[in-house]
Write a protein that holds these residues in place. Structure first.
Motif, mmCIF file in Angstrom:
data_model
loop_
_atom_site.group_PDB
_atom_site.id
_atom_site.type_symbol
_atom_site.label_atom_id
_atom_site.label_comp_id
_atom_site.label_asym_id
_atom_site.label_seq_id
_atom_site.Cartn_x
_atom_site.Cartn_y
_atom_site.Cartn_z
ATOM 1 N N CYS A 85 6.826 -2.516 12.840
ATOM 2 C CA CYS A 85 6.616 -1.342 11.986
ATOM 3 C C CYS A 85 7.136 -0.063 12.632
ATOM 4 O O CYS A 85 6.899 1.025 12.116
ATOM 5 C CB CYS A 85 5.141 -1.199 11.622
ATOM 6 N N LYS A 114 -2.923 -11.628 7.519
ATOM 7 C CA LYS A 114 -3.659 -10.378 7.739
ATOM 8 C C LYS A 114 -3.367 -9.774 9.098
ATOM 9 O O LYS A 114 -3.321 -8.554 9.249
ATOM 10 C CB LYS A 114 -5.152 -10.628 7.565
ATOM 11 N N THR A 117 0.025 -7.971 8.372
ATOM 12 C CA THR A 117 -0.053 -6.847 7.430
ATOM 13 C C THR A 117 -1.030 -5.783 7.909
ATOM 14 O O THR A 117 -0.878 -4.603 7.597
ATOM 15 C CB THR A 117 -0.462 -7.336 6.029
ATOM 16 N N GLY A 118 -2.025 -6.198 8.699
ATOM 17 C CA GLY A 118 -2.970 -5.228 9.245
ATOM 18 C C GLY A 118 -2.312 -4.265 10.202
ATOM 19 O O GLY A 118 -2.812 -3.159 10.434
ATOM 20 N N TYR A 120 0.662 -3.124 9.597
ATOM 21 C CA TYR A 120 1.666 -2.488 8.750
ATOM 22 C C TYR A 120 3.053 -3.078 8.943
ATOM 23 O O TYR A 120 4.063 -2.358 8.911
ATOM 24 C CB TYR A 120 1.682 -0.968 8.971
ATOM 25 N N SER A 123 4.734 -8.191 4.864
ATOM 26 C CA SER A 123 4.742 -7.783 3.455
ATOM 27 C C SER A 123 4.039 -6.456 3.218
ATOM 28 O O SER A 123 4.186 -5.867 2.142
ATOM 29 C CB SER A 123 4.115 -8.881 2.588
ATOM 30 N N ALA A 124 3.275 -5.945 4.201
ATOM 31 C CA ALA A 124 2.664 -4.623 4.047
ATOM 32 C C ALA A 124 3.728 -3.548 3.856
ATOM 33 O O ALA A 124 3.469 -2.495 3.254
ATOM 34 C CB ALA A 124 1.807 -4.293 5.267
ATOM 35 N N ARG A 127 4.565 -1.866 0.533
ATOM 36 C CA ARG A 127 3.757 -0.753 0.021
ATOM 37 C C ARG A 127 4.269 0.590 0.536
ATOM 38 O O ARG A 127 3.780 1.637 0.103
ATOM 39 C CB ARG A 127 2.289 -0.930 0.445
ATOM 40 N N TRP A 155 3.693 -6.297 -3.342
ATOM 41 C CA TRP A 155 2.379 -6.426 -2.708
ATOM 42 C C TRP A 155 1.402 -7.148 -3.624
ATOM 43 O O TRP A 155 0.659 -8.019 -3.209
ATOM 44 C CB TRP A 155 1.834 -5.049 -2.340
ATOM 45 N N ARG A 184 2.287 -10.655 -2.120
ATOM 46 C CA ARG A 184 1.502 -10.835 -0.897
ATOM 47 C C ARG A 184 0.085 -11.256 -1.243
ATOM 48 O O ARG A 184 -0.503 -12.111 -0.574
ATOM 49 C CB ARG A 184 1.487 -9.534 -0.088
ATOM 50 N N GLN A 185 -0.488 -10.684 -2.284
ATOM 51 C CA GLN A 185 -1.873 -10.987 -2.621
ATOM 52 C C GLN A 185 -2.061 -12.433 -3.079
ATOM 53 O O GLN A 185 -3.183 -12.950 -3.030
ATOM 54 C CB GLN A 185 -2.394 -10.018 -3.683
#
Length: 336
Positions: A85, A114, A117-118, A120, A123-124, A127, A155, A184-185
């Motif tokens: 990121c 997670k 994506t946590g 960033y 797939s985060a 967003r 996302w 992603r969800q």
């Protein structure tokens, strides 16, 4: 090859100045597509394979796990997937991959985990397309080899922004885009929406690869038809049968199907195990191999008790012996 090629044909796929023969690729899967699996897939005709996802900062700092994930000895072309990121680390990781012999670098903007994506990343980034583009620009600007991008549809169902991100990525210098047909969800739930990938096809002129739920030649042809993509990417369906990618590549090239015999499949599985033992050492290599050993044995038709012994063994010699037995237990395994 031009965008939207015929479903059947012998076309290659051009990734900038890199050309791959055929239209079936092995997907990058964290903790799964180790160098042993990638070597086997290439030997059986995969058009290309991509390394496990490598954290850009760890890779540059010299972390041993990252080095192993990015290993490409015996794999041509060698393609390294990086994630992160921060533009600085992405650029440096791309430089390191190029210096280490990579023919291309792939940017991960599709991982739904997670832990990724946590931070960033993965797939985060769908967003935050502003940050995503800064990462793309830093990566593309750092190397002379082509850079590709893997993403999801968006996302969530309310933000299906893959076409827009792909369009901007192409303008920033990305040479190929891969889209997994889920958000992603969704993680890996439900079915991949191959038709939704077609909206990305309409947005870009560079090669497009469709990913998600491709488990054989018929699915690959349906995926190409629905998405308008130039190639397909096979992920989970290749675990335990990495030769599947080459079988699909052959089918898409119009080649007659030739069943792979039991002996070469057994030898490939043993080669995969021995590669992991050599790269990681007996203890770590055997533990890492268990997911592969279980899948190889299952597709070989081995009974449940043998599979259990195989994945609980702490002795590499015993594991190899059990793996050999798995391929001789059931004559129906030749049709797996």
């Amino acid at each position: 090859m031009s965008a939207g090629a015929d479903i059947l044909g012998t076309e290659s796929v051009s990734i900038g100045e890199l050309t791959i023969s055929g239209r079936a690729l092995l997907a990058p899967m964290s903790g799964v597509t180790d160098v042993g699996m990638r070597r086997v897939a290439m030997r059986f005709g995969a058009s290309a394979v991509i390394s496990e996802m490598v954290a850009s900062d760890d890779y540059v700092r010299g972390a041993e796990e990252s080095r192993l994930r990015a290993e490409g000895e015996g794999v041509t072309p060698h393609i390294v997937q990086i994630a992160g990121c921060e533009p600085y680390w992405m650029g440096e990781a791309a430089r390191l991959a190029e210096a280490s012999g990579a023919a291309a670098v792939d940017i991960n903007m599709g991982c739904p985990a997670k832990r990724v994506t946590g931070g960033y990343a993965g797939s985060a980034l769908m967003r935050d397309t502003s940050l995503a583009l800064r990462l793309i620009e830093a990566t593309v600007g750092a190397v002379r080899i082509p850079v590709t991008l893997k993403m999801r549809l968006g996302w969530d169902a309310a933000t299906l922004n893959a076409p827009d991100l792909a369009r901007q990525a192409q303008a920033a210098g990305i040479k190929l885009v891969t889209v997994h047909g889920r958000t992603r969800q969704q993680f890996y739930k439900g079915s991949a929406d191959w038709g939704a990938i077609a909206r990305v096809r309409e947005a870009i002129t560079i090669p497009l690869v469709a990913n998600g739920d491709c488990d054989g030649p018929e699915a690959a042809q349906a995926m190409l038809s629905a998405s308008g993509a130039d190639a397909v990417m096979i992920g989970r369906a290749a675990v335990g049968r990495p030769w599947l990618v080459g079988e699909i590549a052959g089918a898409l090239a119009g080649q007659a199907a030739t069943p792979i015999g039991l002996a070469p499949r057994k030898q490939a599985a043993i080669e995969h195990l021995e590669t992991l033992l050599g790269c990681m050492g007996a203890h770590a290599g055997l533990r890492h191999a268990r997911k592969h050993l279980s899948a190889y044995a299952q597709f070989a038709g081995a009974p449940e008790d043998l599979r259990l012994r195989l994945v609980t063994s702490d002795d590499p010699r015993q594991a190899k012996s059990l793996l050999e037995a798995a391929f001789s237990e059931n004559s129906l395994s030749q049709a797996a």
